[in-house]
Design an enzyme around this catalytic site. Structure first.
Site, PDB file in Angstrom:
ATOM      1  N   TYR A 234     -10.839  -9.574   9.267  1.00 39.93           N
ATOM      2  CA  TYR A 234     -12.199 -10.057   8.972  1.00 39.93           C
ATOM      3  C   TYR A 234     -12.293 -11.572   8.834  1.00 39.93           C
ATOM      4  O   TYR A 234     -13.372 -12.117   8.628  1.00 39.93           O
ATOM      5  CB  TYR A 234     -12.743  -9.373   7.705  1.00 39.93           C
ATOM      6  CG  TYR A 234     -11.845  -9.484   6.498  1.00 39.93           C
ATOM      7  CD1 TYR A 234     -11.807 -10.650   5.733  1.00 39.93           C
ATOM      8  CD2 TYR A 234     -11.018  -8.430   6.127  1.00 39.93           C
ATOM      9  CE1 TYR A 234     -10.983 -10.754   4.642  1.00 39.93           C
ATOM     10  CE2 TYR A 234     -10.184  -8.525   5.023  1.00 39.93           C
ATOM     11  CZ  TYR A 234     -10.178  -9.683   4.283  1.00 39.93           C
ATOM     12  OH  TYR A 234      -9.347  -9.781   3.209  1.00 39.93           O
TER      13      TYR A 234
ATOM     14  N   LYS B  71       0.802  -1.238   0.000  1.00 35.10           N
ATOM     15  CA  LYS B  71       0.000   0.000   0.000  1.00 35.10           C
ATOM     16  C   LYS B  71       0.830   1.282   0.000  1.00 35.10           C
ATOM     17  O   LYS B  71       0.400   2.284  -0.558  1.00 35.10           O
ATOM     18  CB  LYS B  71      -0.959   0.012   1.203  1.00 35.10           C
ATOM     19  CG  LYS B  71      -2.117  -0.939   1.031  1.00 35.10           C
ATOM     20  CD  LYS B  71      -3.046  -0.906   2.220  1.00 35.10           C
ATOM     21  CE  LYS B  71      -4.137  -1.940   2.058  1.00 35.10           C
ATOM     22  NZ  LYS B  71      -5.025  -2.035   3.208  1.00 35.10           N
TER      23      LYS B  71
ATOM     24  N   ALA C 155       0.718   0.190  12.534  1.00 30.32           N
ATOM     25  CA  ALA C 155       1.116   1.421  11.833  1.00 30.32           C
ATOM     26  C   ALA C 155       1.387   1.118  10.364  1.00 30.32           C
ATOM     27  O   ALA C 155       2.199   1.763   9.732  1.00 30.32           O
ATOM     28  CB  ALA C 155       2.360   2.010  12.497  1.00 30.32           C
TER      29      ALA C 155
ATOM     30  N   ASP D  46      -9.829   2.767   2.519  1.00 32.55           N
ATOM     31  CA  ASP D  46      -9.809   2.113   3.845  1.00 32.55           C
ATOM     32  C   ASP D  46     -10.364   3.040   4.925  1.00 32.55           C
ATOM     33  O   ASP D  46     -11.187   2.629   5.746  1.00 32.55           O
ATOM     34  CB  ASP D  46      -8.371   1.741   4.243  1.00 32.55           C
ATOM     35  CG  ASP D  46      -7.908   0.437   3.612  1.00 32.55           C
ATOM     36  OD1 ASP D  46      -8.760  -0.377   3.216  1.00 32.55           O
ATOM     37  OD2 ASP D  46      -6.681   0.238   3.519  1.00 32.55           O
TER      38      ASP D  46
HETATM   39  P1  NAP Z   1       0.665  -3.939   6.524  1.00 34.56           P
HETATM   40  O1  NAP Z   1       0.810  -2.628   5.863  1.00 34.56           O
HETATM   41  O2  NAP Z   1       1.545  -5.063   6.112  1.00 34.56           O
HETATM   42  O3  NAP Z   1       0.830  -3.698   8.115  1.00 34.56           O
HETATM   43  C1  NAP Z   1       0.767  -4.777   9.013  1.00 34.56           C
HETATM   44  C2  NAP Z   1       0.724  -4.264  10.442  1.00 34.56           C
HETATM   45  O4  NAP Z   1       0.533  -5.369  11.324  1.00 34.56           O
HETATM   46  C3  NAP Z   1       2.011  -3.571  10.905  1.00 34.56           C
HETATM   47  O5  NAP Z   1       1.692  -2.583  11.859  1.00 34.56           O
HETATM   48  C4  NAP Z   1       2.770  -4.736  11.564  1.00 34.56           C
HETATM   49  O6  NAP Z   1       3.699  -4.321  12.520  1.00 34.56           O
HETATM   50  C5  NAP Z   1       1.621  -5.443  12.249  1.00 34.56           C
HETATM   51  N1  NAP Z   1       1.861  -6.861  12.527  1.00 34.56           N
HETATM   52  C6  NAP Z   1       1.995  -7.854  11.621  1.00 34.56           C
HETATM   53  N2  NAP Z   1       2.130  -9.038  12.246  1.00 34.56           N
HETATM   54  C7  NAP Z   1       2.084  -8.779  13.578  1.00 34.56           C
HETATM   55  C8  NAP Z   1       2.180  -9.578  14.738  1.00 34.56           C
HETATM   56  N3  NAP Z   1       2.350 -10.912  14.656  1.00 34.56           N
HETATM   57  N4  NAP Z   1       2.081  -8.991  15.958  1.00 34.56           N
HETATM   58  C9  NAP Z   1       1.907  -7.653  16.046  1.00 34.56           C
HETATM   59  N5  NAP Z   1       1.818  -6.828  14.986  1.00 34.56           N
HETATM   60  C10 NAP Z   1       1.909  -7.388  13.759  1.00 34.56           C
HETATM   61  O7  NAP Z   1      -0.831  -4.503   6.376  1.00 34.56           O
HETATM   62  P2  NAP Z   1      -2.214  -3.680   6.277  1.00 34.56           P
HETATM   63  O8  NAP Z   1      -2.564  -3.488   4.868  1.00 34.56           O
HETATM   64  O9  NAP Z   1      -2.114  -2.524   7.183  1.00 34.56           O
HETATM   65  O10 NAP Z   1      -3.252  -4.767   6.856  1.00 34.56           O
HETATM   66  C11 NAP Z   1      -3.235  -5.140   8.217  1.00 34.56           C
HETATM   67  C12 NAP Z   1      -4.424  -6.052   8.542  1.00 34.56           C
HETATM   68  O11 NAP Z   1      -5.642  -5.369   8.301  1.00 34.56           O
HETATM   69  C13 NAP Z   1      -4.501  -7.326   7.695  1.00 34.56           C
HETATM   70  O12 NAP Z   1      -4.962  -8.372   8.521  1.00 34.56           O
HETATM   71  C14 NAP Z   1      -5.570  -7.018   6.652  1.00 34.56           C
HETATM   72  O13 NAP Z   1      -6.249  -8.178   6.184  1.00 34.56           O
HETATM   73  C15 NAP Z   1      -6.507  -6.150   7.488  1.00 34.56           C
HETATM   74  N6  NAP Z   1      -7.296  -5.218   6.652  1.00 34.56           N
HETATM   75  C16 NAP Z   1      -8.654  -5.280   6.739  1.00 34.56           C
HETATM   76  C17 NAP Z   1      -9.422  -4.421   5.989  1.00 34.56           C
HETATM   77  C18 NAP Z   1     -10.913  -4.491   6.055  1.00 34.56           C
HETATM   78  O14 NAP Z   1     -11.560  -3.951   5.166  1.00 34.56           O
HETATM   79  N7  NAP Z   1     -11.495  -5.081   7.078  1.00 34.56           N
HETATM   80  C19 NAP Z   1      -8.816  -3.479   5.153  1.00 34.56           C
HETATM   81  C20 NAP Z   1      -7.421  -3.420   5.123  1.00 34.56           C
HETATM   82  C21 NAP Z   1      -6.665  -4.309   5.872  1.00 34.56           C
HETATM   83  P3  NAP Z   1       5.245  -4.050  12.123  1.00 34.56           P
HETATM   84  O15 NAP Z   1       5.296  -2.633  11.591  1.00 34.56           O
HETATM   85  O16 NAP Z   1       5.969  -4.221  13.396  1.00 34.56           O
HETATM   86  O17 NAP Z   1       5.608  -5.077  11.084  1.00 34.56           O
END
Ligand code: NAP
Length: 289
Positions: A231, A72, A134, A108
């Site tokens: 989700y 992203k 973050a 989002d």
């Molecule tokens: P991203 O940019 O890769 O960011 C992932 C985030 O999760 C970072 O803050 C990362 O921390 C943290 N993280 C990953 N594994 C972790 C763990 N085991 N323990 C603690 N923190 C952890 O991903 P994103 O696009 O933001 O998406 C994040 C989540 O939101 C995903 O599960 C995605 O499916 C969900 N999501 C849902 C929707 C919806 O419409 N409901 C929309 C978008 C995303 P670090 O910085 O330390 O790596």
């Protein structure tokens, strides 16, 4: 497959990994319900291949794509234009191809706030909010939330430097909200739980049904809302724990539908059927669980 012809326009999602995504299911349901000559496909795009994949949007004449983990932020410099919302958040989750010009949007944040309001009637103005994570989703959500002028937002992330970078980017632009960066340890969270009105998990923890970090949700005030944007599963460990403490909850599916609907409208100009998208999602989840 008999509905696909030489004129069928292709939409998709770029992510790595991408198997977990439910977007093809809900977007194809909306496409069929609206009788559009389109199809939505998942594309596994490794970080090293993102540039080539973005070039392929033009080369293959794709109508548009969603962008998910972990692209992203990285996709922004590869696009021709970026909406104000996406620029502010520093993250793009939707790309549209208009005659070879690629424009990035972020649905989002708006999708999150719309679904939160619809499900819980929560008003963000003057409130204290704790965001776990973050990453790309946190950026979009933060950009929409700060516009509503909350009192305080704490960004708590496993990698502290990433939380700090996000807070520093937003601090100058939104001086009415007090922004704090924190790590994601149990002791730090314990310090911040008191007085929080809304806790939002935007990390990917919980996608496997478990949390990698213990959360002291019992320290939240009784009228706090707990929101988890993961989700799948529908009821994550965080949601289950919040429900057991009788706290109000907001689930990731609600945001998935709203942000997906906003993307669908950007690509097609058509309002998608949210209820049908929700039904097909729940039916699929029942089959796989
Ligand atoms: P991203 O940019 O890769 O960011 C992932 C985030 O999760 C970072 O803050 C990362 O921390 C943290 N993280 C990953 N594994 C972790 C763990 N085991 N323990 C603690 N923190 C952890 O991903 P994103 O696009 O933001 O998406 C994040 C989540 O939101 C995903 O599960 C995605 O499916 C969900 N999501 C849902 C929707 C919806 O419409 N409901 C929309 C978008 C995303 P670090 O910085 O330390 O790596």
């Amino acid at each position: 497959m008999d509905r696909i012809t030489g004129k069928t326009r292709v939409l998709g999602i770029f992510g790595y990994p991408v198997e977990h995504t439910m977007s093809p299911l809900i977007q194809n349901q909306a496409i069929i319900a609206k009788g559009l000559d389109m199809v939505y496909l998942p594309f596994e795009v490794r970080p090293d291949d993102l540039k080539k994949a973005v070039e392929a949007i033009r080369a293959l004449g794709l109508l548009g794509v969603n962008i998910t983990i972990p692209h992203k932020e990285a996709v922004i410099p590869l696009l021709d234009e970026v909406s104000e919302e996406a620029l502010l958040s520093g993250a793009v989750n939707t790309v549209v191809n208009r005659k070879g010009i690629l424009t990035g949007y972020n649905t989002d944040g708006e999708g999150y706030v719309k679904s939160l309001t619809r499900d819980t009637n929560f008003e963000l103005e003057g409130k204290n909010i704790l965001i776990l994570g973050a990453g790309g989703a946190a950026r979009g959500i933060l950009a929409s939330i700060v516009k509503e002028r909350p009192e305080k937002v704490i960004i708590s992330n496993r990698t502290f430097s990433r939380a700090l970078r996000l807070v520093e980017e937003f601090r100058d632009k939104f001086q009415e909200t007090y922004l704090i960066a924190a790590d994601l340890s149990f002791d730090t969270l314990k310090r911040y739980m008191e007085g929080i009105h809304l806790l939002i998990n935007t990390t990917s923890m919980g996608m496997d049904g478990k949390n990698s970090v213990e959360l002291p949700l019992n320290l939240l005030p009784g009228d706090a809302v707990v929101s988890d944007i993961v989700y799948k599963p529908l009821n994550t460990a965080i949601i289950k724990k919040a429900e057991s403490l009788k706290l109000k909850t907001h689930k990731g599916l609600a945001m998935l539908l709203e942000q997906g609907a906003l993307s669908f409208k950007i690509w097609t100009g058509v309002e998608p059927p949210l209820n049908m998208m929700k039904e097909v999602f729940i039916k699929r989840l029942r089959c796989i669980s």
